[in-house]
Write an enzyme that holds these catalytic residues in place. Structure first.
Site, PDB file in Angstrom:
ATOM      1  CG  HIS A 136      -0.273  -0.130   2.531  1.00 35.45           C
ATOM      2  ND1 HIS A 136      -0.944   0.018   3.724  1.00 35.45           N
ATOM      3  CD2 HIS A 136       1.005  -0.394   2.867  1.00 35.45           C
ATOM      4  CE1 HIS A 136      -0.116  -0.161   4.736  1.00 35.45           C
ATOM      5  NE2 HIS A 136       1.070  -0.409   4.241  1.00 35.45           N
ATOM      6  CG  HIS A 137       3.859   2.003   2.449  1.00 42.03           C
ATOM      7  ND1 HIS A 137       3.080   2.846   3.202  1.00 42.03           N
ATOM      8  CD2 HIS A 137       4.237   0.986   3.281  1.00 42.03           C
ATOM      9  CE1 HIS A 137       2.988   2.369   4.443  1.00 42.03           C
ATOM     10  NE2 HIS A 137       3.671   1.245   4.509  1.00 42.03           N
ATOM     11  CB  ALA A 138       3.938   1.293  -4.516  1.00 42.99           C
TER      12      ALA A 138
END
Length: 528
Positions: A136-138
């Site tokens: 979920h950080h990309a």
């Protein structure tokens, strides 16, 4: 009695072979450990098992920039010294290292999530699971927090082709910043995150971060402190999510089940048990919405495998014993060799008054939303009266008079509908949609849906009209990617494709190979 929900499970036996770096906390091997537990508990017998088709460049570029995708395809440990400037530009280095097969790993992760979304869109399953997903950080143009390609955003974009509204829920200890950023200015995706906040990566997710423009109040953040336990977490989760479901009424749910919020995680500081973590899955499952369940963080890998195995059983509605079955990684689970773990005696710094204050602030933001969810007209599914009157009286408009912005938005929306209908009749100047064959059934042609809607392009920076009452105006902050009609010929792959129904330019399918249940165990262990 309601019917039992159908579950599809995506797993590629190559995923456990990828290795970030010596000493790096992210270990894809945990996914193989999870799969081994699912096999030996016998859960595979109660769900369809798929080997996902790797996501294509075209799939990944629906969110990520072309130059970033080309960089991921090109970079290797051998040539990285020649591309130091690009490494810095795309934030690839210590946290997100270059390793062998980095792009193929991203393709597997994203392919499973997109494939699950496709099956949900085609009503071929009720719950789709991809434990290799949830990264979920990309960001659009850079890696972040061990994540290179944001499979969640790609899956949500796929779901938006059919569903007017998609709910994203994140129970990872880290804030789901990449997903929130992608949909920060749209009212078609609501992002809800329960996470640690305050001098903790990524540093975002304050309760006051609620979205912007048309997406204002569609980002919901519950910042937490160290030591939250099952009772506190379940109480706030149930209260907030009940109100979210009432207010937003999503067509589909994406749940990120990051296991670093468990007690004893190598990088985490929460105190949740596996049962407490799994209660979030159970709670959302009861609403009966199409649901995509994904992995995420989790760095004490024996507990990650335990957690995701248990949550798979929750999705299946299958009781499994606490005593772990014999499996390929049995020695990892000593000394007790049990499924469930005991929380520690650490202090819960989330006092009742604090949790109540944050909950009430979230409720206040939710009350500011329109009375009806985006795309829902009072009284049902008929289009709002002003849309019909605009269609009937368009020729009577004085061309020299400046129209209000919301009327112009409705006209744009109306004209797009007309052009979309023309494209369905005969448009051919397009790239073919992603096509999937369902090898688990004898007939895999996708059926067009009357309720499909256009998926916006996730990017987080497109101007949005402020009119809250306009349900049919362009909805997405980052979502305006044009869906194009398919070529007339049948799509095929080297696995022996079946013919697909390409009459609907919105219909997209993911080529995921079904693995017969009796062959799952042997197939999944070949790489070991």
């Amino acid at each position: 009695m309601s019917r039992k929900q159908r579950v599809s499970y995506f797993y590629d036996n190559e995923v456990g072979n990828y290795y970030y770096a010596p000493g790096h906390p992210m270990k894809p091997h945990r996914i193989r450990m999870t799969h081994s537990l699912l096999l030996n508990y016998g859960m595979y017998k109660n769900m369809e098992v798929f080997r996902p088709q790797p996501a294509t460049d075209f799939d990944i570029q629906q969110f990520h920039s072309d130059d970033y995708v080309n960089f991921l395809k090109m970079i290797t440990p051998q040539n990285m010294v020649e591309h130091l400037r690009a490494l810095q530009r795309f934030n690839v280095g210590e946290d997100c290292p270059v390793f062998e097969g980095i792009y193929e790993y991203c393709q597997i992760s994203a392919g499973g999530s997109i494939g699950g979304a496709v099956r949900l869109n085609n009503n071929a399953t009720d719950i789709a699971i991809n434990w290799a997903g949830g990264l979920h950080h990309a960001k659009k143009c850079e890696a972040s927090g061990f994540c290179y390609v944001n499979d969640i955003v790609l899956a949500i974009l796929e779901l938006l082709k059919k569903h007017q509204r998609v709910l994203y829920v994140d129970i990872d200890i880290h804030h789901g910043d990449g997903v929130e950023e992608a949909f920060f200015t749209t009212d078609r995706v609501m992002c809800v995150s329960f996470h640690k906040y305050g001098e903790y990566f990524p540093g975002t997710g304050d309760v006051k971060d609620i979205g912007a423009g048309k997406g204002k109040s569609y980002s919901v953040n519950f910042p937490l402190k160290d030591g939250i336990d099952d009772a506190s977490f379940e109480r706030i989760f149930a209260a907030v999510m009940e109100q979210v479901m009432i207010t937003f009424d999503p067509g589909a749910i994406v749940l990120q089940c990051g296991a670093d919020s468990l007690t004893g995680d190598r990088l985490g500081s929460f105190n949740l048990s596996i049962k407490g973590h799994g209660e979030c899955v159970r709670f959302l499952k009861k609403f009966g919405k199409p649901m995509l369940v994904l992995g995420g963080g989790g760095y004490t890998i024996r507990n990650v495998a335990r957690c995701w195995a248990y949550e798979t059983s929750v999705c299946l509605g299958q009781e499994i014993p606490n005593e772990l079955p014999n499996n390929d990684y049995y020695e990892y689970y000593g000394p007790d060799y049990n499924l469930h773990i005991t929380p520690s005696n650490m202090e819960n710094q989330n006092k009742t008054d604090y949790l109540h204050k944050i909950t009430q602030e979230i409720f206040t933001n939710l009350r500011s939303l329109p009375r009806f969810a985006p795309g829902v007209a009072p009284g049902g599914s008929a289009p709002p009266p002003d849309i019909r009157s605009l269609e009937q009286n368009e020729d009577a408009i004085d061309k020299d008079t400046r129209l209000p912005q919301e009327d112009k938005d409705r006209m744009i929306s109306h004209m797009k509908d007309i052009h979309a209908a023309d494209d369905e009749d005969g448009g051919t100047d397009s790239a073919p949609p992603r096509v999937t064959k369902d090898y688990a059934t004898t007939s895999a042609s996708a059926q067009p849906s009357d309720t499909e809607t256009k998926a916006p392009e996730a990017e987080g920076g497109i101007d949005q009209p402020e009119s809250a009452g306009n349900a049919d105006a362009p909805q997405s902050a980052a979502l305006s990617q044009e869906e194009k009609p398919a070529d007339n010929g049948p799509a095929e792959t080297d696995q022996g494709a079946q013919k697909q129904d390409s009459t609907n330019p919105q219909e997209s399918t993911n080529d995921s190979q079904a693995v017969p249940a009796e062959n799952v165990a042997t197939d999944s262990m070949q790489s070991e």
